[in-house]
Design a protein around this motif. Sequence first.
Motif, PDB file in Angstrom:
ATOM      1  N   ILE A 107      -9.941  -0.832 149.153  1.00 30.38           N
ATOM      2  CA  ILE A 107      -9.210  -0.229 147.922  1.00 30.38           C
ATOM      3  C   ILE A 107      -8.870  -0.853 146.327  1.00 30.38           C
ATOM      4  O   ILE A 107      -8.255  -1.994 146.944  1.00 30.38           O
ATOM      5  CB  ILE A 107      -7.311   0.305 148.830  1.00 30.38           C
ATOM      6  CG1 ILE A 107      -7.801   1.218 150.322  1.00 30.38           C
ATOM      7  CG2 ILE A 107      -7.027   0.781 147.603  1.00 30.38           C
ATOM      8  CD1 ILE A 107      -6.466   1.339 150.244  1.00 30.38           C
ATOM      9  N   SER A 110      -4.014  -2.922 146.487  1.00 31.33           N
ATOM     10  CA  SER A 110      -3.153  -2.208 146.558  1.00 31.33           C
ATOM     11  C   SER A 110      -1.902  -2.740 145.907  1.00 31.33           C
ATOM     12  O   SER A 110      -1.533  -4.281 146.731  1.00 31.33           O
ATOM     13  CB  SER A 110      -2.360  -1.062 146.911  1.00 31.33           C
ATOM     14  OG  SER A 110      -2.208  -1.451 148.234  1.00 31.33           O
ATOM     15  N   HIS A 158      -6.289  -1.578 143.768  1.00 30.68           N
ATOM     16  CA  HIS A 158      -6.117  -0.532 142.286  1.00 30.68           C
ATOM     17  C   HIS A 158      -6.221  -1.541 141.515  1.00 30.68           C
ATOM     18  O   HIS A 158      -5.519  -2.629 141.113  1.00 30.68           O
ATOM     19  CB  HIS A 158      -5.123  -0.941 143.964  1.00 30.68           C
ATOM     20  CG  HIS A 158      -3.013  -0.403 142.725  1.00 30.68           C
ATOM     21  ND1 HIS A 158      -3.208   1.332 143.304  1.00 30.68           N
ATOM     22  CD2 HIS A 158      -2.857  -0.356 141.651  1.00 30.68           C
ATOM     23  CE1 HIS A 158      -2.219   1.012 142.384  1.00 30.68           C
ATOM     24  NE2 HIS A 158      -1.608   0.484 141.682  1.00 30.68           N
ATOM     25  N   ILE A 175     -11.084  -5.429 155.765  1.00 23.21           N
ATOM     26  CA  ILE A 175     -10.056  -4.267 155.180  1.00 23.21           C
ATOM     27  C   ILE A 175     -10.008  -5.656 153.544  1.00 23.21           C
ATOM     28  O   ILE A 175      -8.965  -6.508 153.673  1.00 23.21           O
ATOM     29  CB  ILE A 175      -9.369  -3.695 155.228  1.00 23.21           C
ATOM     30  CG1 ILE A 175      -9.215  -2.390 156.395  1.00 23.21           C
ATOM     31  CG2 ILE A 175      -8.939  -2.596 154.582  1.00 23.21           C
ATOM     32  CD1 ILE A 175      -8.680  -2.642 158.130  1.00 23.21           C
ATOM     33  N   TYR A 218      -5.283  -9.061 151.179  1.00 23.45           N
ATOM     34  CA  TYR A 218      -4.689  -8.597 149.948  1.00 23.45           C
ATOM     35  C   TYR A 218      -3.999  -9.625 148.652  1.00 23.45           C
ATOM     36  O   TYR A 218      -4.207 -10.936 149.259  1.00 23.45           O
ATOM     37  CB  TYR A 218      -3.471  -7.663 151.219  1.00 23.45           C
ATOM     38  CG  TYR A 218      -1.975  -8.864 151.225  1.00 23.45           C
ATOM     39  CD1 TYR A 218      -1.093  -9.404 150.257  1.00 23.45           C
ATOM     40  CD2 TYR A 218      -1.930  -9.047 152.063  1.00 23.45           C
ATOM     41  CE1 TYR A 218       0.098 -10.190 150.927  1.00 23.45           C
ATOM     42  CE2 TYR A 218      -1.436 -10.649 153.264  1.00 23.45           C
ATOM     43  CZ  TYR A 218      -0.341 -11.044 152.294  1.00 23.45           C
ATOM     44  OH  TYR A 218       0.752 -11.725 152.709  1.00 23.45           O
ATOM     45  N   ASP A 258      -7.224  -4.673 150.554  1.00 22.00           N
ATOM     46  CA  ASP A 258      -6.078  -3.717 149.593  1.00 22.00           C
ATOM     47  C   ASP A 258      -5.366  -4.771 148.438  1.00 22.00           C
ATOM     48  O   ASP A 258      -4.692  -5.092 148.978  1.00 22.00           O
ATOM     49  CB  ASP A 258      -5.415  -2.744 150.372  1.00 22.00           C
ATOM     50  CG  ASP A 258      -3.895  -2.374 150.037  1.00 22.00           C
ATOM     51  OD1 ASP A 258      -4.070  -1.920 149.138  1.00 22.00           O
ATOM     52  OD2 ASP A 258      -3.654  -2.215 151.418  1.00 22.00           O
ATOM     53  N   LEU A 312      -2.796   7.919 151.310  1.00 20.25           N
ATOM     54  CA  LEU A 312      -3.397   6.570 151.954  1.00 20.25           C
ATOM     55  C   LEU A 312      -3.410   6.384 153.597  1.00 20.25           C
ATOM     56  O   LEU A 312      -3.846   6.047 154.448  1.00 20.25           O
ATOM     57  CB  LEU A 312      -2.449   5.067 150.976  1.00 20.25           C
ATOM     58  CG  LEU A 312      -3.001   4.841 150.013  1.00 20.25           C
ATOM     59  CD1 LEU A 312      -2.062   4.312 149.610  1.00 20.25           C
ATOM     60  CD2 LEU A 312      -4.696   5.041 149.697  1.00 20.25           C
ATOM     61  N   SER A 342      -5.927   6.469 155.897  1.00 17.49           N
ATOM     62  CA  SER A 342      -6.097   6.020 157.237  1.00 17.49           C
ATOM     63  C   SER A 342      -6.053   6.275 158.849  1.00 17.49           C
ATOM     64  O   SER A 342      -6.776   5.459 159.198  1.00 17.49           O
ATOM     65  CB  SER A 342      -4.661   4.673 157.530  1.00 17.49           C
ATOM     66  OG  SER A 342      -3.579   5.584 157.670  1.00 17.49           O
ATOM     67  N   LEU A 364      -7.068  -8.562 157.524  1.00 18.73           N
ATOM     68  CA  LEU A 364      -6.583  -7.601 155.917  1.00 18.73           C
ATOM     69  C   LEU A 364      -6.221  -9.061 154.997  1.00 18.73           C
ATOM     70  O   LEU A 364      -6.111  -9.642 155.167  1.00 18.73           O
ATOM     71  CB  LEU A 364      -5.522  -7.155 157.052  1.00 18.73           C
ATOM     72  CG  LEU A 364      -4.492  -6.633 155.212  1.00 18.73           C
ATOM     73  CD1 LEU A 364      -5.079  -5.699 154.162  1.00 18.73           C
ATOM     74  CD2 LEU A 364      -3.536  -6.170 155.073  1.00 18.73           C
ATOM     75  N   PRO A 418       0.314  -3.433 150.568  1.00 13.87           N
ATOM     76  CA  PRO A 418      -1.046  -3.008 151.471  1.00 13.87           C
ATOM     77  C   PRO A 418      -0.659  -1.766 152.670  1.00 13.87           C
ATOM     78  O   PRO A 418      -1.036  -2.025 153.476  1.00 13.87           O
ATOM     79  CB  PRO A 418      -1.730  -4.667 151.664  1.00 13.87           C
ATOM     80  CG  PRO A 418      -0.056  -5.510 151.676  1.00 13.87           C
ATOM     81  CD  PRO A 418       0.334  -4.570 150.179  1.00 13.87           C
ATOM     82  N   TYR A 458      -2.615   0.871 153.256  1.00 15.99           N
ATOM     83  CA  TYR A 458      -3.766   1.368 153.937  1.00 15.99           C
ATOM     84  C   TYR A 458      -3.826  -0.050 154.817  1.00 15.99           C
ATOM     85  O   TYR A 458      -3.845   0.201 156.033  1.00 15.99           O
ATOM     86  CB  TYR A 458      -4.504   1.745 152.788  1.00 15.99           C
ATOM     87  CG  TYR A 458      -5.657   1.779 153.505  1.00 15.99           C
ATOM     88  CD1 TYR A 458      -5.885   2.903 154.220  1.00 15.99           C
ATOM     89  CD2 TYR A 458      -7.028   0.978 153.308  1.00 15.99           C
ATOM     90  CE1 TYR A 458      -7.077   3.439 154.398  1.00 15.99           C
ATOM     91  CE2 TYR A 458      -7.734   1.140 153.937  1.00 15.99           C
ATOM     92  CZ  TYR A 458      -8.069   2.235 154.726  1.00 15.99           C
ATOM     93  OH  TYR A 458      -9.577   2.855 155.422  1.00 15.99           O
ATOM     94  N   GLY A 459      -3.798  -0.937 154.171  1.00 13.76           N
ATOM     95  CA  GLY A 459      -4.553  -1.853 155.277  1.00 13.76           C
ATOM     96  C   GLY A 459      -4.037  -2.349 156.348  1.00 13.76           C
ATOM     97  O   GLY A 459      -3.792  -2.363 157.117  1.00 13.76           O
TER      98      GLY A 459
END
Length: 766
Positions: free
Chosen positions: A552, A490, A554, A486, A511, A488, A471, A475, A509, A493, A495-496
Motif C-alpha cells: 500500500i 499509510s 500512501h 506486506i 510499516y 503498508d 481497505l 483485505s 508486516l 497500517p 490493512y497490514g
Amino acid sequence: MSNLLTPVSTQMEMEVMEIVEKSLKKAQDHDSVGNVGKAYAYYTVVAELCSSKRAEIEEAFTDVLCEWCMQLEVNNRFSDLLLCYEHSLDIYPNNPRMLNNFAAHLLRNNDPMRAIPYLKKALRVDSTFLPAERNLQNAHSMAVARWHFPMLNDKQRNNAFAQAIHKRISEGYDTVLDVGTGTGLLSLYARDAGAKEIYACEYSRVMVNIAKNVLERNNAKDIKLIPKLSSNLKLSEDIPERLKLIVTETFDAGLFGELIIPSMISIHKNILSTDGMVIPMKATLYMAAVECEYIRYRSSVLFDKIREECSLNFDNVLIIPDDEYYDTENLQNVKINHITEPQVLLHVNFNDMHELQEFAKDGIKAVLSTKCRYDGIIDGLVTWFKLHLDEEIVIDTSEANSCWQLAVFPTIPTICKEGDNLSIKAEVCNGKLKCSYTSSTLKPDTNSKCIYPLSREIIVFLNDFEYIKSLIQISKCHETRKLNCILDTSPFPIYGLLQLKQNKHSEILYYESNNSMLRHLVEQVIKENGIKGTAYAISDYRQIQRSVDVIIFHNFDMKGELRDWGQDSCYELFSYLLKPEGIILPEKIFLMGQLVFSEDLPKMVSVKDENVQWKKNTLNEQHDSEITDVVTNTTDGYSNYKIAEYINEYKIDQIFDLNSSLYSYEPLSEVYTLIEIKENEKMQSIVNFKKVDNGNKQLYPNALICWYKIELISDHVHYTRKNDSFMNHMALVLEHELQSITQADKEVKIKVQQIKGLVNIKLITE
C-alpha cells in the motif's frame, strides 16, 4: 623556441588525461558501491581538468552530488553542503536539477530568500521543471506568511484602524510607533492623518524590504523604518524621545500567540510616554463550548464507525491530537452549535501596565461556570475576541469575512445533557492561551483506555470511514491469497494489521514510521488482537530484505498534494521489492478539476490596492457600513496607496489544505479528469472545459479546484474533495486570465503536465 615547447605541452596534456581517466574510473567504482562522497570528489576532478567531458558526466555528477549532500545534511554538515553546491554550480551554472536541489536544502534550513534566486534561475533554464516551480511556491510561502494576504484584503479591519489612528492623532497623540509594521500600511494611515513623527519597527528581513519599497513608492520617506523587534528598541539609539501613540496589529486567533503581551510591556517601559496611548485600547476574549462534527473529525478517533466492519479490536485505545495548544479554523461555512452561551472569558487592557504584567505570568487567568443549553456532544471550546481600537471602534473577529480565524481547543467528544454544569478555565502557558473545561456531571468513558497523542494526519486518516472501509473490504477479499509479506506505508497500517489477523499466510508486516508513539500503538493493537505475525517499523525501504506480496503506497499529504518522491524512484524501488505476482494499491490515481467562482480564494493569494484605501474625511462617522464598505476609486478624499505590487512579488497561484466547507464558491463547469498520475512516466494532457455558461449571473471563473480520484481497485474509488476525506484539496487561482478568456466567449483549455506526482497547470491562451 615553440618547437621545443610542443613536446612538453603534449606530455602534460597526456598526463592530465591520464589523471582524468583514472579519476573517472575511481568515481564510477565508488558510485557503484554507494560511496558517493568519494565519487563526488573524483567526478569534480574530472570536470575541473577536462571541460570537454563535463557534458558526458553531468548526469552522474549531479546524482552523486545530490546523494552526497543529502548525507551531509543528515549529519548536520551544512557548511560543507553549501561549499559542494556552490563549487558544483560554478562548473554547471545552468543545471536545473542542481539549482533546485540546492534551493531545497536552503528551504529546509529556513532560508527562503537565498533559495528564491536559484529557483527562478532553474525555471529560466527550464520552464517545465516542475520541482523548481513547486519549491518556488514553497519559498514564497515561507518568505511571507500567507495570513498577510487576507489581512491586507480585509477592508473592515483596514478602515477600522485608519479611523482609530486618525482620531487619536487629531486628539494630539501625534508621535507614533507602528509595532510589527509589515507592509507599512498603518504607518501610512498615521502619516496621512497628520502625525508629526512616525517610527515603524519590523523584524522580518523580507517584510522590512517590502515596507521600505512601499514607503518609498508612497512618498513616505519621513517614516523611519527600524529593522528590529519592538522589545529591542532603545531610546536615543533608535527613537530620540518617548512617543505618544503606539499602533499595533500583532494578534493571532488566540489573541496572545504573537507575543503581544511581552511586546507591549517592553513598549510601555521603554518607548511610550506616561500620558501616551495604545491602539487597540483593549481586547475582550469570548468563549463557548461547541458541538461541531468538523472539529470532532479532526480531534479524536473513537473507532465507533468501523467497529462492525473491522475485525481488529480497538476497545482499549483512544487517539487524540498531539498539539499542545489550539488550532486556528475558519468555521463560517461549517455547522457549529453553541452548547453553552457565548460568554466573556477575560479582558486585557493594553494601556494598563500592571494588567499586562499579570498576563505575562504563566498561570490561570480566568475561571467561569456555565450550563449546557441542550442535550448534545461537546467537541471542544472555541474562542474569538473583540479589539476595542478606541472607545467606539471595535473589530469583532467572529464576524463573517474577518481575516482572523477562530481558536479551537478540541476535546474528547463528550455527551452532555441540558443543564449540565461546566467549569471553564483559561490559562497562559509559555505566552500562549490554553482553554479547558471540567465537569462533575460529565465523565467520558476513557479511564480504561490507553491514550495515544498522535498527529492530525493519523486522526484524519482513521476518520475517513469510507476509505478505511474499503481497505477492510479489500483485505477480506485477499484472505484466500497467500500474502506472506506486506508493506503498508499509510499513516496507520490498518490493512497490514488486518492481514496479520485474518490471513493465515501473512507473517510479516513492514510499516513506515519514525514515530515512537505510533509504534507503541501498533504494538498495543497487536497485543489486544492476539496477532502472531511480526510487525517491523521502518524508515528506509532498503531495510526490507525480502520480496513483498502487496504494497500500500500512501504518498498523500493531508494538505492536498502528493509527497515528493525525492531522489529515488519509488516505482523502481517497489518494482524491485514486489514479487512478480504481487500487487500495489492504489491501482490508479487521477487528478480531477472544476472551474469555479469564489470571492474567498483570490484574497488568499494576492492583495488588491483598493482594499487598503480609506476615506479621509470620515472622522466623525460611526464605525458602521459606511466605513466598512470602501469606495474603491481614488478620487479626492480617498487614499491612493500602492502596496500590492510589492507584497504580490511573493504571491502564489496554488492554495493547498482546502476543505470545501471552509470557503465559498460557485461551480461554473463540469468536473473533468485532468490527468492520470504515474510516478514512472512524464504525462501531459490538454483538457477543454469548453465555453463557460454562467447562467446570466455575470460570474466569471477565477479558480480551478483540483482533487484526486483514488482507485484502490476498480470497484473501490474515492474522491478527496469530500469534507471527511483524509486529504484536503487545492485550488489554482487564475483570476484575470480566466475572466479574459470567458469574456471573449472562448473555450477554456488547459495544459496539464505531471512528473513524479508534481503537477503543472497552464491556461492555453492562443
